[in-house]
Design a protein around this motif. Structure first.
Motif, PDB file in Angstrom:
ATOM      1  N   HIS A 337      74.766 -57.853  15.087  1.00 61.49           N
ATOM      2  CA  HIS A 337      75.690 -57.252  14.943  1.00 61.49           C
ATOM      3  C   HIS A 337      75.909 -55.940  15.352  1.00 61.49           C
ATOM      4  CE1 HIS A 337      77.483 -61.426  16.256  1.00 61.49           C
ATOM      5  NE2 HIS A 337      77.087 -62.074  15.494  1.00 61.49           N
ATOM      6  N   GLU A 338      75.856 -55.276  16.096  1.00 60.95           N
ATOM      7  CA  GLU A 338      76.020 -53.082  16.099  1.00 60.95           C
ATOM      8  C   GLU A 338      77.568 -52.488  15.076  1.00 60.95           C
ATOM      9  OE1 GLU A 338      73.573 -51.600  16.335  1.00 60.95           O
ATOM     10  OE2 GLU A 338      71.924 -52.507  17.708  1.00 60.95           O
ATOM     11  N   ASN A 339      79.261 -53.466  15.590  1.00 65.75           N
ATOM     12  CA  ASN A 339      80.073 -53.125  14.863  1.00 65.75           C
ATOM     13  C   ASN A 339      80.531 -53.825  14.465  1.00 65.75           C
ATOM     14  OD1 ASN A 339      79.526 -51.115  17.352  1.00 65.75           O
ATOM     15  ND2 ASN A 339      80.306 -52.298  18.908  1.00 65.75           N
ATOM     16  N   PHE A 340      80.046 -54.679  13.384  1.00 67.30           N
ATOM     17  CA  PHE A 340      80.429 -55.182  12.316  1.00 67.30           C
ATOM     18  C   PHE A 340      81.331 -54.631  11.502  1.00 67.30           C
ATOM     19  CE2 PHE A 340      79.965 -56.855   8.252  1.00 67.30           C
ATOM     20  CZ  PHE A 340      80.709 -58.354   8.366  1.00 67.30           C
ATOM     21  N   PRO A 341      81.968 -54.740  10.549  1.00 64.29           N
ATOM     22  CA  PRO A 341      83.066 -53.573  10.764  1.00 64.29           C
ATOM     23  C   PRO A 341      82.504 -53.345   8.368  1.00 64.29           C
ATOM     24  CG  PRO A 341      84.492 -55.457  10.741  1.00 64.29           C
ATOM     25  CD  PRO A 341      83.155 -55.973  11.421  1.00 64.29           C
ATOM     26  N   GLY A 342      81.552 -52.433   8.183  1.00 64.61           N
ATOM     27  CA  GLY A 342      80.560 -53.311   7.474  1.00 64.61           C
ATOM     28  C   GLY A 342      79.228 -52.410   6.983  1.00 64.61           C
ATOM     29  N   ARG A 343      78.577 -53.281   6.040  1.00 67.08           N
ATOM     30  CA  ARG A 343      76.955 -52.715   6.092  1.00 67.08           C
ATOM     31  C   ARG A 343      76.474 -53.912   6.668  1.00 67.08           C
ATOM     32  NH1 ARG A 343      76.055 -50.796  -0.340  1.00 67.08           N
ATOM     33  NH2 ARG A 343      76.812 -52.875  -0.123  1.00 67.08           N
ATOM     34  N   VAL A 344      75.258 -53.550   7.269  1.00 68.61           N
ATOM     35  CA  VAL A 344      74.497 -54.383   7.741  1.00 68.61           C
ATOM     36  C   VAL A 344      72.586 -53.704   7.001  1.00 68.61           C
ATOM     37  CG1 VAL A 344      73.351 -55.371   9.964  1.00 68.61           C
ATOM     38  CG2 VAL A 344      75.806 -54.133   9.417  1.00 68.61           C
ATOM     39  N   PHE A 345      72.074 -55.044   6.461  1.00 71.97           N
ATOM     40  CA  PHE A 345      70.981 -54.978   6.339  1.00 71.97           C
ATOM     41  C   PHE A 345      70.440 -56.625   7.018  1.00 71.97           C
ATOM     42  CE2 PHE A 345      74.425 -54.156   2.742  1.00 71.97           C
ATOM     43  CZ  PHE A 345      73.543 -53.329   1.946  1.00 71.97           C
ATOM     44  N   SER A 346      68.997 -56.073   7.435  1.00 70.30           N
ATOM     45  CA  SER A 346      67.642 -56.795   7.127  1.00 70.30           C
ATOM     46  C   SER A 346      67.542 -57.203   6.054  1.00 70.30           C
ATOM     47  CB  SER A 346      66.440 -56.090   8.175  1.00 70.30           C
ATOM     48  OG  SER A 346      65.421 -56.508   8.229  1.00 70.30           O
ATOM     49  N   ILE A 347      67.752 -58.281   5.485  1.00 72.47           N
ATOM     50  CA  ILE A 347      66.495 -59.900   4.924  1.00 72.47           C
ATOM     51  C   ILE A 347      65.017 -59.332   5.075  1.00 72.47           C
ATOM     52  CG2 ILE A 347      66.898 -61.376   3.547  1.00 72.47           C
ATOM     53  CD1 ILE A 347      69.793 -62.127   4.582  1.00 72.47           C
ATOM     54  N   SER A 348      64.475 -58.759   3.519  1.00 75.24           N
ATOM     55  CA  SER A 348      63.497 -59.285   4.115  1.00 75.24           C
ATOM     56  C   SER A 348      62.719 -60.368   3.061  1.00 75.24           C
ATOM     57  CB  SER A 348      62.385 -57.780   3.284  1.00 75.24           C
ATOM     58  OG  SER A 348      63.023 -56.655   3.234  1.00 75.24           O
ATOM     59  N   GLY A 349      63.378 -60.617   1.903  1.00 76.96           N
ATOM     60  CA  GLY A 349      63.115 -62.342   1.647  1.00 76.96           C
ATOM     61  C   GLY A 349      64.170 -62.681   0.508  1.00 76.96           C
ATOM     62  N   ILE A 350      64.011 -63.514   0.187  1.00 78.89           N
ATOM     63  CA  ILE A 350      64.235 -64.119  -1.096  1.00 78.89           C
ATOM     64  C   ILE A 350      63.308 -63.594  -2.484  1.00 78.89           C
ATOM     65  CG2 ILE A 350      65.162 -65.514  -2.671  1.00 78.89           C
ATOM     66  CD1 ILE A 350      65.729 -67.152  -0.155  1.00 78.89           C
ATOM     67  N   ILE A 351      63.860 -62.945  -3.924  1.00 80.53           N
ATOM     68  CA  ILE A 351      62.500 -63.069  -4.643  1.00 80.53           C
ATOM     69  C   ILE A 351      62.478 -64.132  -5.479  1.00 80.53           C
ATOM     70  CG2 ILE A 351      62.736 -61.156  -6.672  1.00 80.53           C
ATOM     71  CD1 ILE A 351      62.581 -59.439  -3.898  1.00 80.53           C
ATOM     72  N   ASN A 352      60.947 -64.107  -4.865  1.00 80.01           N
ATOM     73  CA  ASN A 352      60.919 -65.262  -6.943  1.00 80.01           C
ATOM     74  C   ASN A 352      59.779 -64.419  -7.581  1.00 80.01           C
ATOM     75  OD1 ASN A 352      57.967 -64.818  -5.526  1.00 80.01           O
ATOM     76  ND2 ASN A 352      58.060 -66.143  -4.217  1.00 80.01           N
ATOM     77  N   LYS A 353      59.164 -64.917  -8.711  1.00 82.94           N
ATOM     78  CA  LYS A 353      58.455 -64.898  -9.695  1.00 82.94           C
ATOM     79  C   LYS A 353      57.688 -63.627  -8.887  1.00 82.94           C
ATOM     80  CE  LYS A 353      59.852 -67.732 -12.793  1.00 82.94           C
ATOM     81  NZ  LYS A 353      59.691 -69.454 -14.456  1.00 82.94           N
ATOM     82  N   LYS A 354      56.592 -64.093  -8.390  1.00 85.55           N
ATOM     83  CA  LYS A 354      55.843 -63.311  -7.965  1.00 85.55           C
ATOM     84  C   LYS A 354      56.028 -61.848  -6.783  1.00 85.55           C
ATOM     85  CE  LYS A 354      51.872 -63.088  -5.050  1.00 85.55           C
ATOM     86  NZ  LYS A 354      50.679 -64.193  -3.576  1.00 85.55           N
ATOM     87  N   SER A 355      57.922 -62.024  -6.584  1.00 85.80           N
ATOM     88  CA  SER A 355      57.675 -60.614  -5.516  1.00 85.80           C
ATOM     89  C   SER A 355      58.078 -59.751  -6.620  1.00 85.80           C
ATOM     90  CB  SER A 355      58.541 -61.207  -4.230  1.00 85.80           C
ATOM     91  OG  SER A 355      59.407 -62.161  -4.891  1.00 85.80           O
ATOM     92  N   ALA A 356      58.823 -60.372  -7.576  1.00 82.90           N
ATOM     93  CA  ALA A 356      59.858 -59.748  -8.964  1.00 82.90           C
ATOM     94  C   ALA A 356      58.820 -58.680  -8.870  1.00 82.90           C
ATOM     95  CB  ALA A 356      60.393 -60.737  -9.113  1.00 82.90           C
TER      96      ALA A 356
END
Length: 429
Positions: A337-356
């Motif tokens: 949604h281009e015109n959302f009133p706030g910040r927009v992010f792309s979610i790369s993933g949920i952090i687990n022990k390995k990605s942390a």
């Protein structure tokens, strides 16, 4: 508060001292001038330097005048941001007969006048009133009359209904200097004097504390027609309450606006959200962990929209939007949604022990929403430093509010350029 007087024989020396020491440390200057006779009010001059340093951006269109004066550092701190004052003037329009009941430093009164209104500025304190008159001359505003009086007493001696707009910024400090925010604790008391105030002008504009609850305002003040939640670059500055005798009350319009902080004080709206009070409640679909898989966008409402907690209105305006949990004011969607009133992010993933472990010692900004750790605690836990394009959000997801850590990349929001004075506009009927 130091008293202001005119010093015609030392005026040039006074302003020359300010100009020559504009970038100096005020604390050092106060020590240097303490007890010395310098031929001009030296401590008052240092106060001007301190106020100008603090207000360089906030009041740039006023401090560009070398002889513009501040009565005190407190007056500088409490003054309206120039772009917020311009927003007030945009609402008021031009060609109106307007009273500023609590003028203070006069930023609102001067801005109303600059937009072509005839302004009566009421100020109880004699020193502030003297500086108001001085600054009126400095700014070349012939359509501002400064009146030194108690605003309620002054109102009783003038004809009711003879003004178009009544603007009030109630004093929000108690006699012992504690900050207050409820209308009943402010001066003047808006609630007790509401009938008289409303009869005095067609429109009443009340500048209120940013921490006031919207529902409480509507319960406390009868006849509210609209409420503006005004932010500057994501920071909520005020709640502006409008009572218009020509419009029906009962379901007030709510406007959440986020302004750009520009030196030239031209209104540039980063985002504008409009809805009705009855649309603020309701339910929005809650997300589950599975909703965060694949190509997903995270939406963080700006401060004004966040204050409204208008999940139902957001879900109406942006289909497929899901709230992360009941108490987590973040949203997700597989749709951008281009015109959302706030910040927009792309979610790369949920952090687990390995990605942390892979993020260890990298640069990321960290924020938390409804999460058991503070942002600083989470930063230390993941061994992160500030900066970079990545964002880490600690939050709770789903009906069971499961704590998760999201790795995100912030996306470029729609920019409202110099010629775009409307901004991103969303209307929910």
């Amino acid at each position: 508060m130091q008293r202001y007087e005119k010093f015609p024989s030392a005026g040039n020396i006074f302003y020359e001292y300010i100009k020559n020491n504009l970038n100096a440390d005020p604390k050092r200057l106060y020590l240097c001038v303490n007890g010395k006779n310098m031929g001009f009010p030296a401590e008052f001059a240092v106060t001007q330097i301190e106020c100008r340093q603090k207000s360089t951006r906030k009041l740039s269109s006023f401090v560009c005048h070398s002889e513009f004066l501040f009565p005190s550092t407190l007056a500088s701190e409490q003054s309206t941001h120039q772009c917020v004052a311009t927003y007030h003037a945009q609402i008021a329009g031009s060609g109106k007969k307007l009273v500023d009941m609590t003028a203070g430093l006069g930023i609102d009164a001067f801005t109303f006048a600059r937009e072509g209104n005839t302004v009566t500025a009421i100020e109880l304190d004699d020193a502030r009133a003297a500086i108001l008159r001085h600054n009126t001359e400095v700014l070349g505003l012939r359509n501002v009359e400064v009146v030194e009086a108690d605003c309620l007493e002054w109102m009783k001696s003038n004809a009711a209904g003879s003004y178009d707009i009544l603007f009030i910024d109630p004093a929000r400090r108690a006699s012992d200097s504690r900050r207050t925010f409820r209308f009943e604790d402010c001066i003047p008391d808006i609630v007790s004097n509401l009938p008289e105030l409303r009869s005095f002008a067609t429109v009443m504009m009340v500048k209120a504390s940013p921490i006031l609850d919207i529902s409480g305002i509507i319960r406390e003040i009868e006849g509210v027609t609209s409420i503006h939640i005004v932010c500057v670059r994501g920071e909520c500055k005020e709640v502006l309450v409008i009572l218009d005798n020509t419009r029906p009350a009962g379901n007030p319009e709510i406007i959440a606006v986020d302004l750009d902080d520009d030196d030239d004080a031209v209104i540039r709206i980063r985002s504008l959200w409009e809805t009705r009070f009855l649309d603020l409640g309701g339910d929005c679909c809650l997300a589950e962990l599975s909703d965060l898989e694949g190509e997903v966008y995270l939406y963080d409402p700006n401060a004004a929209v966040h204050k409204l907690n208008c999940r139902n209105a957001l879900s109406k305006a942006f289909p497929n939007l899901k709230k992360l949990s009941v108490n987590t004011d973040l949203y997700c969607s597989h749709v951008r949604h281009e015109n959302f009133p706030g910040r927009v992010f792309s979610i790369s993933g949920i952090i687990n022990k390995k990605s942390a472990r892979s993020l260890c010692n990298s640069r990321c900004e960290v924020a938390v929403r409804n999460y058991p750790l503070t942002a600083e605690q989470l930063r230390k836990k993941l061994h992160l430093s500030s900066g970079g394009d990545s964002f880490i959000f600690g939050c709770s997801v789903g009906a069971r509010q499961k704590p998760v850590i999201l790795h995100c990349i912030r996306l470029q929001s729609r920019y409202t350029g110099p010629d775009d004075k409307i901004g991103s506009k969303f209307v929910v009927k």
